[in-house]
Write a protein that holds these residues in place. Structure first.
Motif, short mmCIF file in Angstrom:
data_model
loop_
_atom_site.label_atom_id
_atom_site.label_comp_id
_atom_site.label_asym_id
_atom_site.label_seq_id
_atom_site.Cartn_x
_atom_site.Cartn_y
_atom_site.Cartn_z
N MET A 250 0.84 -1.20 0.00
CA MET A 250 0.00 0.00 0.00
C MET A 250 0.87 1.24 0.00
O MET A 250 1.98 1.24 0.54
N ASP A 251 0.34 2.29 -0.56
CA ASP A 251 0.94 3.61 -0.44
C ASP A 251 0.93 4.01 1.04
O ASP A 251 0.06 3.60 1.80
N GLU A 252 1.91 4.81 1.47
CA GLU A 252 2.03 5.17 2.89
C GLU A 252 0.76 5.84 3.43
O GLU A 252 0.27 5.47 4.51
N ILE A 253 0.24 6.82 2.72
CA ILE A 253 -0.96 7.51 3.18
C ILE A 253 -2.15 6.55 3.20
O ILE A 253 -2.95 6.55 4.14
N GLU A 254 -2.24 5.72 2.20
CA GLU A 254 -3.30 4.72 2.14
C GLU A 254 -3.22 3.79 3.35
O GLU A 254 -4.24 3.46 3.97
N PHE A 255 -1.99 3.40 3.71
CA PHE A 255 -1.85 2.47 4.84
C PHE A 255 -2.13 3.15 6.18
O PHE A 255 -2.71 2.54 7.08
N LYS A 276 7.76 5.46 -0.29
CA LYS A 276 7.85 4.12 -0.88
C LYS A 276 6.71 3.26 -0.33
O LYS A 276 6.16 3.54 0.74
N PRO A 277 6.34 2.20 -1.04
CA PRO A 277 5.20 1.37 -0.63
C PRO A 277 5.46 0.68 0.72
O PRO A 277 6.60 0.39 1.08
N GLY A 299 13.79 -5.20 8.64
CA GLY A 299 13.43 -4.76 7.30
C GLY A 299 12.02 -4.23 7.19
O GLY A 299 11.49 -4.08 6.08
N ALA A 300 11.38 -3.94 8.34
CA ALA A 300 10.01 -3.42 8.32
C ALA A 300 9.97 -2.05 7.64
O ALA A 300 10.87 -1.23 7.84
N ASP A 301 8.93 -1.80 6.88
CA ASP A 301 8.73 -0.50 6.25
C ASP A 301 8.10 0.48 7.22
O ASP A 301 8.29 1.70 7.10
N ILE A 302 7.34 -0.05 8.18
CA ILE A 302 6.67 0.78 9.18
C ILE A 302 6.62 0.02 10.50
O ILE A 302 6.51 -1.22 10.50
N ASN A 319 14.87 5.39 7.50
CA ASN A 319 14.93 3.96 7.17
C ASN A 319 13.60 3.26 7.39
O ASN A 319 13.38 2.16 6.86
N ILE A 320 12.74 3.88 8.15
CA ILE A 320 11.48 3.25 8.54
C ILE A 320 10.49 4.36 8.92
O ILE A 320 10.91 5.45 9.32
N VAL A 321 9.21 4.07 8.80
CA VAL A 321 8.18 5.00 9.29
C VAL A 321 7.76 4.52 10.68
O VAL A 321 7.41 3.35 10.86
#
Length: 364
Positions: A250-255, A276-277, A299-302, A319-321
């Motif tokens: 998902m897109d960041e805002i979407e998530f 980034k997704p 390796g988590a994106d968020i 590196n992460i949200v």
């Protein structure tokens, strides 16, 4: 039923042996031998929750957070903690807290968050170490299978997706019983040689009392030779936080919008978005700043948690949200988890989900 029977069910789900050292879990108020009239499940035990238990004829409150965290030196009703304890005692209501035992459980707080967010490929973020024990014992070769099976029946020898795991070595054991001995094999006062099997099995530490009881009951020798070792191996089924994947990125805002909807939050404090997704998601219910580095390493994106301070957000380092959704909000579905679990285990008593919103934080 008595209250102890409910406690036994709870500790199957979340053994207290895996609670954090700083925590205060277990039966905090009441007599475990009291007859049960009903169970009320809550996130926090405040006065309104005790009133709710009285109204619903429940003499056991199962609370996620412990109402007694630090030592109580007086019970005068001066603080909300004292008033809760006094009211519970007055009305013969027991209070049981599960807190970090459930935080560290495989099907606990963080698994519930993952399920709310529809994550797949879930695994523990920070596995606990020193929770796996190794037992080595020696028994006559012809008795080895019987002992192994007895230990397996109590949960020994389970490793990941495998059960009945053991290592066995045959050899010769020797012993010489003194005047007070009563040897099963051989004669008192004479050196005896016996074909023996050395059995080695692993088990999780909360099983130790049952494992040792079974060892002594199933073993044929008068004196049982055994050794227990605590392993440094990390336990992949016990620990803080979880990591999972979204079925579709998902897109960041979407998530972030997805989080607000699924976790029922009105606002999210977050670090800079990275453009980034979002695919890999880390979660940790409650105060989770200590797990930021582990989330980055995974390796988590968020990373979704609560109680982040101003300087914690700097540690994202592009590196992460980092997403702070609020302490209560991150743990609010825990009571639903407990109600569903106890309802399956106990069919002859009402398991009541508390309707009291215990969140002390209000938003304008």
């Amino acid at each position: 039923m008595i209250i102890q029977e409910v406690i036994e069910h709870l500790e199957e789900l979340a053994p207290l042996a895996y609670a954090e050292d700083f925590d205060n879990v277990g039966l905090l108020v009441g007599n475990k031998q009291s007859k049960l009239t009903g169970v009320l499940v809550t996130l926090d035990t405040i006065e309104a929750v005790v009133d709710e238990a009285i109204e619903n004829h429940c003499n056991l409150i199962v609370s996620f957070h412990p109402i007694i965290f630090k030592g109580l030196k007086k019970l005068t009703g001066k603080t909300y903690v004292e008033r809760v304890v006094m009211k519970a005692i007055k009305h013969d209501i027991a209070i049981y807290a599960i807190h970090t035992a459930l935080d560290n459980a495989l099907q606990g707080v963080n698994d519930m968050i993952c399920n709310q967010l529809e994550l797949i490929n879930k695994r523990i973020l920070i596995p606990q170490a020193e929770t796996i024990k190794k037992l080595t014992t020696f028994i006559p070769k012809k008795e080895a299978e019987k002992l192994r099976d007895a230990l397996f029946n109590e949960g020994a020898g389970n490793i990941g997706n495998y059960s009945h795991c053991s290592f066995n070595v045959d050899g010769i054991g020797t012993f010489n019983g003194n005047e007070s001995s009563n040897p099963v094999l051989g004669e008192r006062g004479k050196i005896h040689k016996e074909e023996e099997t050395q059995i080695t099995v692993t088990y999780t530490k909360h099983l130790e009392p049952k494992i040792l009881k079974t060892l002594f009951e199933a073993h044929v020798y008068e004196e049982v030779a055994y050794q227990i070792t605590t392993l440094e191996n990390k336990n992949q089924n016990i620990g803080m936080g979880m990591i999972g994947d979204l079925k579709n990125p998902m897109d960041e805002i979407e998530f972030l919008d997805f989080i607000k909807k699924k976790m029922q939050v009105s606002s999210i404090r977050h670090s800079s978005l990275l453009g980034k997704p979002i695919k890999k998601v880390g979660v940790l219910g409650g105060s989770g700043s200590f797990a930021i580095e582990a989330a980055k390493a995974s390796g988590a994106d968020i990373f979704i948690t609560a109680d982040l301070k101003y300087h914690d957000f700097f540690t994202a380092e592009n590196n992460i949200v980092l997403a702070d959704i609020g302490h209560y909000e991150s743990e609010q579905f825990t009571k639903n988890l407990l109600v569903a679990y106890l309802t399956k285990k106990i069919t002859n008593f009402a398991i009541v989900l508390s309707n009291t919103n215990t969140n002390p934080v209000k938003y304008f």
